[in-house]
Structure formats: structure tokens, C-alpha cells
Design a protein around this motif. Structure first.
Motif, short mmCIF file in Angstrom:
data_model
loop_
_atom_site.label_atom_id
_atom_site.label_comp_id
_atom_site.label_asym_id
_atom_site.label_seq_id
_atom_site.Cartn_x
_atom_site.Cartn_y
_atom_site.Cartn_z
N GLY A 1 1.02 -0.92 0.34
CA GLY A 1 -0.03 -0.67 0.00
C GLY A 1 0.63 1.31 0.71
O GLY A 1 1.83 1.17 -0.10
N TYR A 2 0.20 2.68 -0.10
CA TYR A 2 0.93 3.59 -0.98
C TYR A 2 0.32 4.78 -0.26
O TYR A 2 -1.21 5.07 -0.19
N VAL A 3 0.87 5.33 1.15
CA VAL A 3 0.30 7.10 2.29
C VAL A 3 1.01 7.57 1.58
O VAL A 3 2.82 7.70 1.87
N ALA A 4 0.28 8.41 1.19
CA ALA A 4 1.21 10.13 1.32
C ALA A 4 0.91 11.46 2.00
O ALA A 4 -0.08 11.55 2.55
N PRO B 1 1.84 12.85 -5.54
CA PRO B 1 1.28 10.92 -5.43
C PRO B 1 0.52 10.28 -6.27
O PRO B 1 0.42 9.21 -6.19
N VAL B 2 -0.44 11.71 -6.28
CA VAL B 2 -2.18 10.79 -7.43
C VAL B 2 -1.14 10.08 -8.61
O VAL B 2 -1.29 8.99 -9.46
N LEU B 3 -0.14 11.05 -9.19
CA LEU B 3 0.64 10.41 -10.86
C LEU B 3 0.91 8.74 -10.86
O LEU B 3 1.37 8.49 -11.01
N TRP B 4 2.32 8.81 -9.14
CA TRP B 4 2.58 7.72 -9.40
C TRP B 4 1.84 6.80 -8.93
O TRP B 4 2.07 5.60 -9.72
N PHE C 1 -4.22 3.30 -1.82
CA PHE C 1 -3.39 4.74 -1.95
C PHE C 1 -4.72 5.44 -1.16
O PHE C 1 -5.44 5.38 -1.58
N SER C 2 -4.03 5.86 -0.30
CA SER C 2 -4.39 7.26 1.03
C SER C 2 -3.40 8.27 0.61
O SER C 2 -2.11 8.14 0.73
N PHE C 3 -4.55 9.78 0.03
CA PHE C 3 -3.59 10.38 -0.32
C PHE C 3 -3.84 11.71 1.09
O PHE C 3 -5.31 12.23 1.13
N ALA C 4 -3.25 11.80 1.94
CA ALA C 4 -3.52 11.95 3.06
C ALA C 4 -2.91 13.95 3.17
O ALA C 4 -3.32 14.63 4.19
N ALA C 5 -1.63 13.68 2.45
CA ALA C 5 -1.56 15.28 2.85
C ALA C 5 -2.38 16.63 2.31
O ALA C 5 -3.30 16.37 1.70
N THR D 1 1.27 -1.22 5.07
CA THR D 1 2.02 0.00 3.53
C THR D 1 3.46 0.39 3.73
O THR D 1 4.15 -0.27 4.54
N GLY D 2 3.92 -0.25 1.88
CA GLY D 2 4.99 -0.82 1.70
C GLY D 2 5.62 0.72 0.96
O GLY D 2 7.14 1.11 1.48
N LEU D 3 4.90 1.66 0.86
CA LEU D 3 5.18 3.11 0.69
C LEU D 3 5.20 4.22 1.35
O LEU D 3 3.70 4.75 0.97
N VAL D 4 5.32 5.11 2.29
CA VAL D 4 5.79 6.74 2.22
C VAL D 4 6.09 7.46 1.77
O VAL D 4 7.04 7.36 1.62
N THR D 5 5.41 8.78 1.51
CA THR D 5 6.09 9.85 0.88
C THR D 5 5.40 10.56 1.63
O THR D 5 4.71 10.92 2.33
N LEU D 6 6.24 11.77 2.12
CA LEU D 6 6.09 12.88 2.75
C LEU D 6 7.15 14.88 2.18
O LEU D 6 8.49 13.84 1.82
#
Length: 269
Positions: free
Chosen positions: A37-40, A69-72, A81-85, A106-111
Motif C-alpha cells: 500500500g501507498y500513503v502520501a 502522489p496521485v501521478l505515482w 492509496f491514501s492521499f492524506a497530505a 503500507t509499503g511506501l510512504v512519501t512526505l
């Protein structure tokens, strides 16, 4: 009984005993759910302020469908995909309001986070309205905050992210230089003030990168990707100062998200 039969029987007994006393977890590993899973998380640079095309469920946070994040997520199709930013989020807000999206899968977190904590909203206002001298003073005050409370707040946040998402690859992205020095802007701040803003961004990135490294996270520098596309360049990927839309000032445009941030993330994710 022949010696060969005795040896064969003994080998069978030893094999049976080994299987009987083996640790079940070792003998038959339990299946694990892939952490995909991906969480931004993060602030306005991650939510996409300045990129336009804001999502219906993200208007207050100014979440854009053109944000990196949406584009990735569209390009890589993560299992979730959770878009929390959210626009204006500092480290404390990310800690208390956004980490509920993280879990063991969750496998990827970006911030991106730290700009708001450093008082860059005030710096923007001071630089836009106060001229060069006011801009230099605002940048100096901002650097002091970076070295003080921001360091502590980032440590708390990064520790909590790892606790909530123990299997995640965490990518902390930095901020680009804001101005192209000796560029094409004929009005506005002098280059001394523009240089001070860029140096403030460098200092912020250095603080963030150090805290990220200490927690085992990946820091992704975007300054090189934005080189030649700062404010006052011929093809800027950042909005200049707009007193009528001050929120979008100094934020990436849609190309800044897709051609600046996205390739940097794709290179390390």
C-alpha cells in the motif's frame, strides 16, 4: 538384518525426529501479506497546492489530481492509496491527523514537511510585502526555527511513522530552490534577497535530510530536477508571488509536480 537396512532405518528415525522437534515456524513459514500500500503524507507541496484541478474531497486541503502522489499511484497501481497530505500541515499536524492511514501493509510512504514549521508562510508574506530587508530578516528567523523546534518535531514524527508502518520504504522529499538568480525578473526582490531565500531552502533541506537519515529513511533532493525552472527562469515550474493568491505563491505548478517531483520519486521508490 543387513547393515544397509539398519543404516536406512536409523536414517529414517533421525529424519522423523528432526521433523518432530523442528520449530513449526521454521519448518512451515507462515504466509505474509505483502506490504504494497501507498500513503502520501505531508504539506502543500505534497497535496499539490499550485497545480490546480483540486479534488472534490480535498478542497480544504487543496489536494490536486496533478500532485505527484496521485501521478505515482496512477503509474504504479499500488494495492491501496491514501492521499492524506494537506495544505498548511506541519510536522505536528501530520503526526496527529494523518498517520491513521498507516498500517503493517503500507509499503511506501512519501512526505514533504518542514516548510510550514519553519515559518515559510510568514517568510513569503515578508518577502512579498516587506521588500529585501524584511525578507532577509524573515529568512534569518526561519533558520533559527529549523535548528530548534523543527528538529525535535521531525524526530517525533519519523519515529511514529516507523512504528505505524514497520515494513514501509519511507521517502522524504525536499524543497526546490525558489529563484533563478540573475534571471529574467525585472521587478520584485533584489538578487540578495532571492539568494537568501534559496539558502534558507538549502538549510531546511539539510535539516530534513539529517533527521531522515538518522531514522533510516530515504531523502530525495529535488533541487537538481528544478534547476533552470525556478521563478525568474524562462520556463518556471513554481508560481511567483501573487498577492491575490498568496497561498499558491512559491508552490509548484502542474509541470513542477509531473516533471520535477514525480521523476525524483520514481527514481528512489
Amino acid at each position: 538384518m543387513s547393515q544397509s537396512r539398519i543404516a536406512a532405518g536409523a536414517a529414517s528415525l533421525l529424519l522423523a525426529a528432526a521433523c518432530a522437534f523442528a520449530d513449526p515456524a521454521t519448518a512451515q513459514p507462515a504466509p505474509r501479506t505483502a506490504a504494497t500500500g501507498y500513503v502520501a503524507l505531508g504539506d502543500s507541496y505534497s497535496s499539490g497546492v499550485g497545480a490546480g484541478d483540486y479534488l472534490e474531497d480535498g478542497r480544504e486541503c487543496k489536494r490536486s489530481s496533478r500532485a505527484y502522489p496521485v501521478l505515482w499511484a496512477e503509474a504504479h497501481a499500488p494495492s491501496s492509496f491514501s492521499f492524506a497530505a494537506c495544505n498548511g500541515a506541519g510536522a505536528a499536524e501530520v503526526l496527529t491527523e494523518q498517520l491513521g492511514h498507516l498500517n503493517a501493509r503500507t509499503g511506501l510512504v512519501t512526505l514533504t514537511v518542514g516548510g510550514s514549521d519553519s515559518g515559510f508562510v510568514g517568510v513569503i508574506a515578508s518577502c512579498a510585502l516587506g521588500g529585501g530587508k524584511g525578507c532577509l530578516s524573515a529568512v534569518s528567523r526561519s533558520r533559527a526555527r529549523m535548528d530548534g523546534t523543527l528538529t525535535y518535531d521531525l524526530d517525533r514524527l519519523y519515529t511514529a511513522i516507523r512504528e505505524r508502518a514497520p515494513a514501509a520504504h519511507v521517502v522524504v522529499l525536499g524543497y526546490p530552490h525558489l529563484y533563478r538568480l540573475r534571471g529574467g525578473c525585472s521587478v520584485g526582490l533584489p538578487d540578495t534577497a532571492r539568494a537568501a531565500l534559496n539558502e534558507g531552502v538549502d538549510h531546511l533541506n539539510a535539516v530534513i535530510a539529517k533527521r531522515a537519515a538518522d531514522h533510516g529513511f530515504t531523502f530525495a533532493d529535488v533541487a537538481t530536477a528544478f534547476a533552470g525552472h525556478e521563478i525568474c527562469s524562462s520556463h518556471p515550474w513554481l508560481h511567483g508571488v501573487d498577492v491575490l493568491a498568496i497561498t499558491e505563491s512559491y508552490h509548484p505548478t502542474a509541470p513542477g509536480q509531473s516533471l520535477g517531483y514525480l521523476p525524483v520519486l520514481a527514481g528512489v521508490a
